[in-house]
Structure formats: structure tokens, C-alpha cells
Design a protein around this motif. Structure first.
Motif, PDB file in Angstrom:
ATOM      1  N   HIS A 140      16.676   3.520  -3.926  1.00 43.33           N
ATOM      2  CA  HIS A 140      15.918   4.759  -4.388  1.00 43.33           C
ATOM      3  C   HIS A 140      17.120   5.007  -5.026  1.00 43.33           C
ATOM      4  O   HIS A 140      18.297   4.628  -5.101  1.00 43.33           O
ATOM      5  N   ILE A 141      16.161   6.205  -6.120  1.00 40.86           N
ATOM      6  CA  ILE A 141      17.767   6.781  -7.025  1.00 40.86           C
ATOM      7  C   ILE A 141      17.428   7.877  -5.916  1.00 40.86           C
ATOM      8  O   ILE A 141      16.601   8.576  -5.708  1.00 40.86           O
ATOM      9  N   LYS A 142      18.692   9.294  -6.370  1.00 41.15           N
ATOM     10  CA  LYS A 142      18.232   9.964  -4.875  1.00 41.15           C
ATOM     11  C   LYS A 142      20.192  10.998  -5.063  1.00 41.15           C
ATOM     12  O   LYS A 142      20.592  10.413  -5.948  1.00 41.15           O
ATOM     13  N   TYR A 143      18.888  12.256  -4.990  1.00 37.20           N
ATOM     14  CA  TYR A 143      20.551  13.206  -5.743  1.00 37.20           C
ATOM     15  C   TYR A 143      20.585  14.655  -4.179  1.00 37.20           C
ATOM     16  O   TYR A 143      19.408  14.478  -2.881  1.00 37.20           O
ATOM     17  N   LEU A 144      21.400  14.332  -3.884  1.00 43.19           N
ATOM     18  CA  LEU A 144      22.017  15.403  -2.419  1.00 43.19           C
ATOM     19  C   LEU A 144      22.076  16.983  -3.186  1.00 43.19           C
ATOM     20  O   LEU A 144      23.842  17.024  -4.494  1.00 43.19           O
ATOM     21  N   HIS A 145      21.871  18.365  -2.606  1.00 46.30           N
ATOM     22  CA  HIS A 145      22.255  19.563  -3.860  1.00 46.30           C
ATOM     23  C   HIS A 145      21.263  20.012  -2.424  1.00 46.30           C
ATOM     24  O   HIS A 145      20.561  20.420  -2.196  1.00 46.30           O
ATOM     25  N   ASN A 146      22.762  20.712  -2.231  1.00 47.87           N
ATOM     26  CA  ASN A 146      21.856  21.945  -1.991  1.00 47.87           C
ATOM     27  C   ASN A 146      22.032  21.479  -0.212  1.00 47.87           C
ATOM     28  O   ASN A 146      21.322  22.503   0.497  1.00 47.87           O
ATOM     29  N   LYS A 147      22.673  20.962   0.461  1.00 51.89           N
ATOM     30  CA  LYS A 147      22.446  20.546   1.984  1.00 51.89           C
ATOM     31  C   LYS A 147      20.563  19.872   1.756  1.00 51.89           C
ATOM     32  O   LYS A 147      20.247  19.339   3.337  1.00 51.89           O
ATOM     33  N   LYS A 148      20.335  19.570   1.235  1.00 52.40           N
ATOM     34  CA  LYS A 148      18.963  18.287   0.936  1.00 52.40           C
ATOM     35  C   LYS A 148      19.027  17.523  -0.057  1.00 52.40           C
ATOM     36  O   LYS A 148      20.201  16.837  -1.017  1.00 52.40           O
ATOM     37  N   ILE A 149      18.261  16.330   1.046  1.00 54.23           N
ATOM     38  CA  ILE A 149      18.553  14.572   0.237  1.00 54.23           C
ATOM     39  C   ILE A 149      16.726  14.638  -1.026  1.00 54.23           C
ATOM     40  O   ILE A 149      16.082  14.472   0.005  1.00 54.23           O
ATOM     41  N   VAL A 150      16.708  14.325  -2.183  1.00 51.35           N
ATOM     42  CA  VAL A 150      15.816  14.104  -3.136  1.00 51.35           C
ATOM     43  C   VAL A 150      15.733  12.549  -2.896  1.00 51.35           C
ATOM     44  O   VAL A 150      16.961  12.169  -3.776  1.00 51.35           O
ATOM     45  N   SER A 151      14.809  12.067  -2.771  1.00 53.58           N
ATOM     46  CA  SER A 151      14.916  10.592  -2.867  1.00 53.58           C
ATOM     47  C   SER A 151      13.896   9.710  -3.791  1.00 53.58           C
ATOM     48  O   SER A 151      12.186  10.507  -3.588  1.00 53.58           O
ATOM     49  N   PHE A 152      13.800   9.124  -5.076  1.00 50.94           N
ATOM     50  CA  PHE A 152      12.737   8.500  -5.554  1.00 50.94           C
ATOM     51  C   PHE A 152      12.223   6.586  -5.484  1.00 50.94           C
ATOM     52  O   PHE A 152      14.079   6.152  -5.554  1.00 50.94           O
ATOM     53  N   PRO A 153      11.772   6.577  -4.713  1.00 54.43           N
ATOM     54  CA  PRO A 153      12.031   4.759  -4.477  1.00 54.43           C
ATOM     55  C   PRO A 153      11.523   4.043  -6.365  1.00 54.43           C
ATOM     56  O   PRO A 153      10.904   4.352  -6.386  1.00 54.43           O
ATOM     57  N   VAL A 154      12.850   3.084  -6.766  1.00 53.93           N
ATOM     58  CA  VAL A 154      12.444   2.368  -7.235  1.00 53.93           C
ATOM     59  C   VAL A 154      12.439   1.288  -7.455  1.00 53.93           C
ATOM     60  O   VAL A 154      12.039   0.418  -8.145  1.00 53.93           O
ATOM     61  N   PHE A 155      13.394   0.923  -5.952  1.00 50.93           N
ATOM     62  CA  PHE A 155      12.971  -0.527  -6.005  1.00 50.93           C
ATOM     63  C   PHE A 155      12.755  -1.129  -4.708  1.00 50.93           C
ATOM     64  O   PHE A 155      13.631  -1.377  -3.702  1.00 50.93           O
ATOM     65  N   PRO A 156      11.339  -1.366  -4.642  1.00 50.58           N
ATOM     66  CA  PRO A 156      10.615  -1.333  -2.813  1.00 50.58           C
ATOM     67  C   PRO A 156      11.612  -2.571  -2.444  1.00 50.58           C
ATOM     68  O   PRO A 156      11.437  -2.747  -1.663  1.00 50.58           O
ATOM     69  N   ASP A 157      11.175  -3.813  -2.994  1.00 52.69           N
ATOM     70  CA  ASP A 157      11.449  -5.014  -2.165  1.00 52.69           C
ATOM     71  C   ASP A 157      12.853  -4.997  -2.330  1.00 52.69           C
ATOM     72  O   ASP A 157      13.198  -6.648  -2.213  1.00 52.69           O
TER      73      ASP A 157
END
Length: 981
Positions: A140-157
């Protein structure tokens, strides 16, 4: 052996780096670093340099390394943003906020117990302007903000954690992510990370990226730099790196772009790559430019590399490669106009620096040695084979009549319209510049004056005085031209200087004059300062000042009368206001300490120095500015050898009396350039030398106000001082509380002793009172039968005379009287009212018994409260009885008077008067009644009142008429009432 390896390693670093302008130092294990393998370096004003290592965060204050938390784990990734360090270790993702005293908070803990490995990784950290923490994991590419994690699957394998990902904030709310799969774009509005449609950027394999306003600078793994315009959305320029080197980091600082590869640092300007530092001995992990301390800091696999940039005020104009030659030193320099310089080199070159470029103006043959410039409207060049004039874009030789080539020629000067040519061992030759003809010499100096001395410099000052200096074995090396005598006169002559102790010696090298009539003269071992009159004022020499070399050549004086002078051990400065000499050398950024060649004052507070293949420009105002940061802080506090939390005021117990303060200015200068002094309780200042540490052993209890001040090697003192308060509490036996308690204990003991003594006295007094009471009772026991005897006689007399009614009445009064007497006899004190009643009953009985031969009157003072004043019982009766039976009973006319008065003299004293108008004591003696009727009552009463209080006393006054005949008696009782309660 290890130290030797470290020294050799450091020498290799210096050799392989660009030693022209940057000095380097590698700190490693041998310098106290807990770990050599570093991953990241950052700088904050609060903590200075901090390093991320395998053992956690290491602080470096310029003097020592500190492992902030020994329990910390290997730091894997880090990113510094807005005075906070974000970092990942084996436990969590952390944020260390330097604005809040380095407080560390856990942003996201790692969970190794679940099945998702992505939860345990925060790779390729990046923080955007909204403080979103961007990173990656396996998939994943992800970011953390306000105690939340938002993830984006970019490299599944993907199963490789070390993915090379570069983040950049294109604009607020827009993030670009360069990945091996191409470019991805994130937008805050949609909160989606999508593959970019930008074909030009999608195909790039990006190794580093940096943003400069509206331009992205992108380094690729193919060894290219792509300059991308964010407004036009296109690549505007591609530049190939040297040898296709791959930059793993790009850094912008003050319009300077730096590219960092695994083992080299480049400065990139105008498509030109200049190597700043290179080494094959370690891997570069991270690089920062610290503008405040004028340093580059490099985290490497073998330690911390510090690259010292040249000191502010130093500029180096290097010859291009085509003009650079080994041993090619600048011999002389002139400034035609600001920033246009002409130089002469030891390889017979004349070079011009103009518009930031060097240009070769003339290359003279080897057999002709160029010596110096003379600037007098035009440029003149002095050589061993003649004088040349710059004219028509070339140097033309002057056709001087009678000029003879001379290897000893030193220089030439122009005075009015004459050219004076100085030779080291020949007489000065003069030429008329208009006709080029030699002027016949009229010097009156002897041939030996010219031949036996070695002449080094000739100049004319603003007042047209001509000066000549050199080596004069029989003189003192300084001569001044006397036009009247047509000769040069040694100024050691008494007409100039009465004392010769202001001369450095007999060998002088250079002359400097200014428009304020000052003259400076350099010599072997120092220099002399004087006026253009020839009078010397001061001498600065190696014996009195710390001058590192005896060979002093060029010198000049600034507007503050500081004297800059050149040696083969660097540039030295005499600071007039402090009467001290300081030095600027290669440790300050000079490329060489050998400054015996060109030395010339220039415009804009600048000094021009000749180096090897370069012109050194010194701004003599800036170069004296302090490199110290205007702060000093305690970095570590040790008490009895153990680390202690630092506080502004230290309060310790008496056993904590071994204290060490370690401190720093965070200037990151070489230790020998910083000097420390301390003072305790405003006492005298004590030097610590270069030691940034202050220790106190076995401090006595008390308060200590400690001040520490800092001075740099240029005698600049740090504005701020370190103030530190230490208070050591004494042991309890020396504490104020102990003395208070001791005082209380003493008071208690004294009070106890006093109470005991008082108790003893009171007990003794009670015993005395008991004795007195017993005596009183005994006395009253003696008195009462006497009174009863007299009274019963009176009753008996009524009965004999058959006066039964009177006897009955008398007996009733007598019974009342006896009841009062019996009640009173049980008490030591009775009220005055009771005493008055008893007295009145007694007087009634006596008046009746004596057939009313007298009258009586009882007077009580209005101020007396009868029921509140206490008197001994039956205190009046004995005196009244005595007055009746010995005074009034024998009065002839039977008109007797008896007065009883109670008078309050003050609140503590009562006066009782018993006065009669009887026959008096004399009459009683004549009748011998006193002898027949001895008054036991009066004697008993007198003893009673004295025993009650020694202040009580009795007065008996005989009363007489005008004929001195007795007319009565007056008895006065003085009673003290202070204890009668």
C-alpha cells in the motif's frame, strides 16, 4: 591501532574531498558515538544535531554524543518537518516534537500478532503541509491523519519491502507519488490515489525529487536530472549527471542545488556539477545543509560527517583549469573598478577577473620575471627587464633611457610625474614619465647605504612622504625621505624617535599608509605602528602576542583601527579595542595559510590575498563576526556520576554534592575555537579553556548562582550567558528547621525550668501561706477569747445592775457579732462589707456598754466596691477597742468621737484610719491604763498584716491641739491588695 586507522581514514576523506574550500571531519565510535551506522540527520534549535541510528536517537551538541534513550530500538525510517522528527522503530511510528521539550508521542503502534504484515511498516516517510504522514508498506501507499489510516492498494502481489517511492507535494491538497509502477496522483477532494496519465513522468524511474517553487527537479536511476515545469506541465530541461551517477537525494538551500549519490556530494549550478565531497570508504545515507551553523551534515554508514563551509566573509575566485598550474601563486593584485581584478602570477601570467570570468591578458616569457603592478590612472607592470604599460589591449614596454635589466628589481612607484624604480641592492632609479629619460640622481645617501642593505618596499603616503624599508644590519630598517637633505634618514634617529624599543628589529618587509596619517610597517617578528611624521607609537611582536609565524608581509588597518597582517601561518588580526591578536586560517575556511604573496586593500571593506591558482577575497568586516550561535544550554547534568534531569534551579540534598554541568553553544565549531569562563555568586571569572564542562566536587551546603560565558577565537563574546542555580540543602543538623526546633527545644527547656522553678516557688509560697494561715489562726485563737472576756464582763455588768432588757438586747447583738466572728475565723480573707458589718456590731455593743459616752462614724470612699475589696477579718476591731478603752472611756465631758474611714489610695492599696478624740496615749500613760490593760489585739493585728504582705504597715499618730495638748489618737493601716483575691 584503532585510533591510527581512524586518523588515516580521516586523511583519506580530506584528500578525496574538494579541499579547496571545505574542511571535513568524520565522527565515529572513537569520538564517543554510540553507533556508527546512521540512517538520518536533522537539526533543531532546541536540541542541535540529532542522528537516527541502530541504537536509537543520538544527540550531538558539538562536544559530545548522547544516547537519548538507551532502551530505544533501531530506527528504520525518519523525516523531519516543522520542528518535529517523525520516525519508525521496531515498536511504533513516533513523533518527537522539539517545540515541546522533545516530547515523544506514539502515532501508531505496531501489531505483530495479527495476520496483516502491512500494519507493521511505515516506509518512505513524508509529511505534507497538512501534517498528513505519508508512507508505504508491502502492498500500500497510505497516510495517517487525525488518528486514522487511509490505505491505497498499489502493489497487491509485492513481497519486497524496500520499494523505492518518492513523495512530493505538488500543491496544497495534491500529492504525487513516484513508484516503480509509475506516477500516482492523490487529490484531497476525492481522497483517491489514481495512476497518472502524464506519459512523460510515468515512464521515469525516479530516485529522488525536489520542488523549487513551480518546478520539480527529478533525479532518475538512469543518471538524468529532469526539470519539470508545474505550470506548463512539461519537462523543460534534461541534464546528464557526471558518469551517469544516480542521486538518491536532492537538496535545495539558498538557491543552491545539491545532488547526493551513495558516495559523493555535488553542487549543481548552471548545468555544472562540482564535487563537494567524495569518498569510497562509506555509504552516504542522508544529507542536510545547516545554514545557521554554516555546515553540511552527512549521515553515513561509518559515522557522522561534518563539512565546514568557509567562514562568512571569505570568497575564493579559482582559476579555470587552463590557467591553473602547480605552484602558480598570485604575486600582486589590483582592483581597477569594483569587482574587476588584475593579478600577476609566479608563472608570469597577467590575468583579469571580470564579469565572473577569468581571462588571460598576457603570458610573459620565463626569462622575464614580473614583479608588481603600479596603478596610476594607467596600469604599469614592473619586471626584471623593464616597465610595461597597458595600452591598446596589450602591455607595451616603456623605452626608458638607460634602463638596465636587474634581477633584484622589487617594484616601482609614481611620484608626481616621476617613476621611481626600487632595487633590492641598488640605488633607486628615477625616470621622467613624459620623456622616459633617466633623472640624474641627487640622493645624498652613500653607496654603502644602497649596497649593504636589502630593500623590500617603497611607497609614498597621502602627505607625499616617501618611505623605504628593508634589512639594515647597521640600522633599524625604516627610512623616510628628507627633501631638504635629499636623502633617506633612518627614523631610529633621535630627531624621530628617542626610544628604540618600538622597533621590531632591523628587517622590515612592507609599508602601509592611510589618509589618517597612520603608517604601519611589517617586519620579521611583528610590526610597528606610527604616524607619517616618523614617530612610532606601538609595537606588536611575537614576544608579546600570540603570532604563529615570524615572517609578516602585507598589512592594512580598517576603520576600527584593527590591523590585518599576513603570515605563513594564516591571516592575523590585531584588535585594538581589546589589545589582542587573533588569527584566521584553514580551519576557518582559508584554502592556505601561506599568505606571503599578494596583499591589497580593495573596495567595499575587502582585502585581496594571493593564493595558489586563486584569488582570496576577505571581507574584513564580515570575517570578524562571531560564528557562535547566540545561545548556550546545559546538555547534560551529572550528580554523583549519574544522569539527572535538567532543571533551571537545582535543589539537592547534602549528599548530592558532586555536580557536573555539560553545556554547548550548538555552534559546531572546532573545540579550540571556543573558550569558556565561569563565575560563582558574582565572584571573579575563572577560565575553563576549551572545556565545555564544569565540575564541582564536595560542594558545601548553600546556594550557588553560576554564570558561564563564551568567547570565540576572534574574541567575540556570546551575548547570552548561561545562568544556573544550585541549592544544596544542609543536613538536618545544619538546616534552619533544625535550629528552629533546637531553639524551640531550648525555649521548652527554659520554660520547663522556669515553670518548675515557679512551681517550686509557688509550692514554697503555698507552704509559707499555710504556715501564715496557721499562725493567723493561732493569733485569732489568742485574740477571740480576749474579746469574749471583755464582752462577757459587760453582759455580766448589766445583769448585776438588773438591766435584763439591756442585757438581752446586748446579748442579741453579741450573738450576731459572735456569729460573724466565727464565720470570719474560717477564712483568710473577707469582703470589706463583712468587715464593716462586724465593726459596726462591735461599736454598737461598746457604745451601749459605755452608756453612749461616745459616738462613732464609719466612712467608706465612694470609689470602693465593698463586695470586691478583700481584707483580713477583724482587722479594725482591735484598734477600735483600744481607742474606746484607752482613749474615749476616760474623756471627761463624755463627748467622745470615733471615726473609721476606708480610703482607696489606688487600685492596689487600701488605707484604713481609726481616729478618736480621747485623752491620747500620753493621757492613757498618766492613768496607767495601758499598763493595766495590755492590748494583745493591736500586737496580734500588726503581726498579721505584716505576715500577709511585707509591704503592709501600721502608723499610730498622736493628735494635739494648738496648745500642744493631746486631743486623741489616729491609727492608719496601709494594706496592699495585689494578692487579696
Amino acid at each position: 591501532m584503532r585510533k591510527l586507522i581512524a586518523v588515516v581514514f580521516l586523511l583519506i576523506l580530506v584528500f578525496t574531498s574538494n579541499a579547496q574550500t571545505i574542511n571535513s571531519k568524520l565522527y565515529n565510535y572513537f569520538d564517543g558515538m554510540p553507533s556508527d551506522d546512521l540512517t538520518y540527520v536533522c537539526y533543531s534549535e532546541q536540541a542541535g544535531i540529532e542522528l537516527c541510528s541502530r541504537k536509537g536517537i543520538i544527540q550531538f551538541d558539538g562536544n559530545r554524543f548522547y544516547l537519548k534513550d538507551p532502551t530505544q530500538q533501531n530506527i528504520l525510517n525518519a523525516y523531519f518537518f516543522k520542528n518535529a522528527l517523525y520516525y519508525e522503530d521496531g515498536k511504533a511510528l513516533h513523533k518527537k516534537n522539539y517545540s515541546y521539550d522533545g516530547k515523544i508521542e506514539i502515532i501508531q503502534s505496531k501489531n505483530y500478532m495479527d495476520e496483516d504484515p502491512n500494519n507493521d511498516h511505515f516506509e518512505n516517510l513524508f509529511i505534507d503541509s497538512e501534517e498528513r504522514i505519508w508512507c508505504s508498506d508491502f502492498n500500500h501507499i497510505k497516510y495517517l491523519h487525525n488518528k486514522k489510516i487511509v490505505s491505497f492498494p498499489v502493489f497487491p502481489d509485492n513481497k519486497d519491502l524496500n520499494i523505492d517511492i518518492q513523495f512530493v507535494e505538488k500543491s496544497t491538497g495534491e500529492i504525487w507519488v513516484f513508484t516503480p509502477n509509475g506516477l500516482y496522483e492523490w487529490n484531497e477532494t476525492t481522497n483517491l490515489l489514481l495512476a497518472s496519465s502524464n506519459k512523460n513522468l510515468n515512464k521515469l524511474q525516479v530516485s529522488a525529487v525536489e520542488k523549487n517553487d513551480n518546478q520539480l527537479i527529478i533525479a532518475t536511476k538512469q543518471g538524468d536530472l529532469h526539470f519539470y515545469d508545474l505550470i506548463e506541465n512539461k519537462i523543460v530541461k534534461i541534464v546528464k549527471t557526471p558518469a551517469s551517477v544516480v542521486f538518491q537525494q536532492l537538496v535545495l538551500s539558498n538557491d543552491n542545488l545539491y545532488g547526493i549519490s551513495a558516495n559523493e556530494i555535488y553542487n549543481i549550478q548552471n548545468n555544472q556539477f562540482t564535487s563537494v565531497f567524495a569518498s569510497q570508504n562509506f555509504t552516504i545515507k542522508h544529507f542536510i545543509v545547516n545554514e545557521k551553523t554554516n555546515n553540511f551534515w552527512v549521515a553515513t554508514s561509518k559515522g557522522l560527517l561534518q563539512l565546514h563551509l568557509p567562514k562568512k566573509g571569505l570568497t575564493f575566485l579559482n582559476f579555470p583549469a587552463e590557467y591553473s598550474k602547480s605552484g602558480n601563486f598570485i604575486l600582486d593584485v589590483i582592483e581597477l573598478v569594483p569587482n574587476e581584478f588584475w593579478v600577476l602570477t609566479s608563472h608570469n601570467q597577467v590575468l583579469q577577473y571580470k564579469n565572473q570570468h577569468w581571462r588571460l591578458m598576457e603570458q610573459f616569457p620565463e626569462n622575464l620575471k614580473i614583479k608588481s603592478f603600479t596603478l596610476h590612472k594607467d596600469i604599469y607592470l614592473t619586471t626584471t627587464h623593464g616597465i610595461f604599460l597597458w595600452k591598446g589591449n596589450l602591455f607595451q614596454k616603456l623605452n626608458l633611457n638607460g634602463f638596465v635589466a636587474d634581477e633584484d628589481i622589487v617594484k616601482s612607484i609614481i611620484i608626481d610625474k616621476e617613476l621611481w624604480v626600487l632595487s633590492a641592492s641598488n640605488e633607486i632609479v628615477r625616470y621622467n614619465l613624459q620623456t622616459n629619460k633617466k633623472i640624474r640622481s641627487n640622493f645624498k645617501n652613500t653607496v654603502d647605504f644602497w649596497k649593504q642593505n636589502k630593500w623590500n618596499d617603497l611607497t609614498v603616503d597621502h602627505a607625499q612622504n616617501i618611505w623605504l624599508v628593508g634589512w639594515m644590519p647597521k640600522g633599524f630598517g625604516i627610512c623616510k625621505y628628507d627633501e631638504n637633505q635629499h636623502m633617506f634618514i633612518d627614523i631610529s634617529h633621535k630627531s624621530f624617535n628617542n626610544h628604540r624599543d618600538l622597533f621590531v628589529g632591523d628587517y622590515y618587509n612592507r609599508i602601509y599608509t592611510d589618509n589618517k596619517n597612520n603608517v604601519l610597517l611589517s617586519a620579521y617578528g611583528g610590526f610597528s605602528m606610527g604616524k607619517n611624521t616618523g614617530k612610532l607609537k606601538k609595537k606588536i611582536d611575537v614576544h608579546s602576542y600570540p603570532i604563529d609565524d615570524t615572517y609578516i608581509t602585507g598589512l592594512m588597518q580598517d576603520t576600527n583601527e584593527n590591523v590585518f597582517f599576513a603570515t605563513n601561518a594564516g591571516l592575523h588580526v590585531y584588535l585594538k579595542s581589546k589589545n589582542k591578536v587573533v588569527k584566521i586560517n584553514t580551519t576557518d575556511g582559508l584554502t592556505t595559510n601561506t599568505l606571503q604573496y599578494a596583499f591589497k586593500e580593495a573596495s567595499n571593506n575587502r582585502l585581496l590575498l594571493g593564493g595558489e591558482n586563486q584569488l582570496i577575497i576577505v571581507n574584513y568586516t564580515d570575517v570578524l563576526q562571531s560564528p557562535l550561535q547566540n545561545t548556550i544550554k546545559v546538555t547534560k547534568l551529572l550528580i554523583n556520576g549519574k544522569h539527572y534531569k535538567n532543571t533551571e534551579e537545582l535543589i539537592l540534598n547534602y549528599k548530592q554534592n558532586n555536580i557536573t554541568l555539560q553545556f554547548s553553544t550548538f555552534s559546531y565549531l572546532e573545540p579550540n575555537k571556543v573558550f569558556y569562563e565561569y563565575s560563582v555568586n558574582n565572584d571573579e571569572w575563572i577560565s575553563l579553556g576549551n572545556q565545555a564542562e564544569l565540575s564541582f566536587n564536595h560542594l558545601s551546603p548553600g546556594s550557588y548562582d553560576i554564570k558561564i560565558r563564551v568567547t570565540d577565537h576572534l574574541q567575540n563574546q556570546l551575548k547570552d550567558q548561561l545562568h544556573y542555580s544550585i541549592k544544596i540543602k544542609p543536613p538536618f543538623t545544619q538546616s534552619p528547621l533544625f535550629y528552629v526546633l533546637l531553639g524551640i527545644a531550648v525555649i521548652i527547656l527554659v520554660y520547663g525550668w522556669f515553670r518548675y522553678s515557679l512551681y517550686r516557688k509557688m509550692k514554697e509560697k503555698r507552704y509559707e501561706l499555710q504556715v501564715k494561715d496557721a499562725e493567723m489562726r493561732m493569733l485569732r485563737a489568742q485574740m477571740n477569747p480576749h474579746f469574749m472576756f471583755n464582752t462577757l464582763n459587760s453582759i455580766n455588768s448589766y445583769i448585776i445592775q438588773h438591766k435584763t432588757a439591756d442585757a438581752s438586747k446586748y446579748l442579741t447583738s453579741f450573738s450576731k457579732l459572735m456569729r460573724n466572728i466565727l464565720e470570719s475565723s474560717k477564712q483568710q480573707w473577707i469582703t470589706l462589707a463583712q468587715e464593716v458589718k462586724t465593726t459596726e456590731l462591735y461599736l454598737q455593743l461598746e457604745a451601749v456598754r459605755l452608756e453612749n459616752s461616745f459616738t462613732y462614724e464609719i466612712v467608706i470612699d465612694n470609689d470602693i466596691e465593698e463586695n470586691e475589696v478583700f481584707v483580713p477579718p477583724l482587722i479594725v476591731q482591735p484598734f477600735a477597742e483600744n481607742a474606746i478603752w484607752h482613749g474615749l472611756r476616760h474623756k471627761a465631758n463624755g463627748n467622745g468621737k470615733l471615726y473609721v474611714r476606708f480610703i482607696l489610695e489606688n487600685k492596689d492599696k487600701l488605707r484604713i484610719e481609726i481616729e478618736d478624740n480621747g485623752i491620747g496615749r500620753e493621757g492613757s500613760v498618766l492613768l496607767k491604763t495601758a499598763k493595766k490593760h495590755t492590748s494583745y489585739g493591736i500586737k496580734i493585728t500588726e503581726e498579721r498584716i505584716v505576715k500577709l504582705n511585707t509591704a503592709n504597715y501600721l502608723e499610730i499618730l498622736d493628735l494635739y491641739n494648738n496648745n500642744n495638748k493631746p486631743v486623741g489618737t489616729k491609727v492608719i493601716l496601709h494594706l496592699n491588695l495585689e494578692e487579696n483575691d
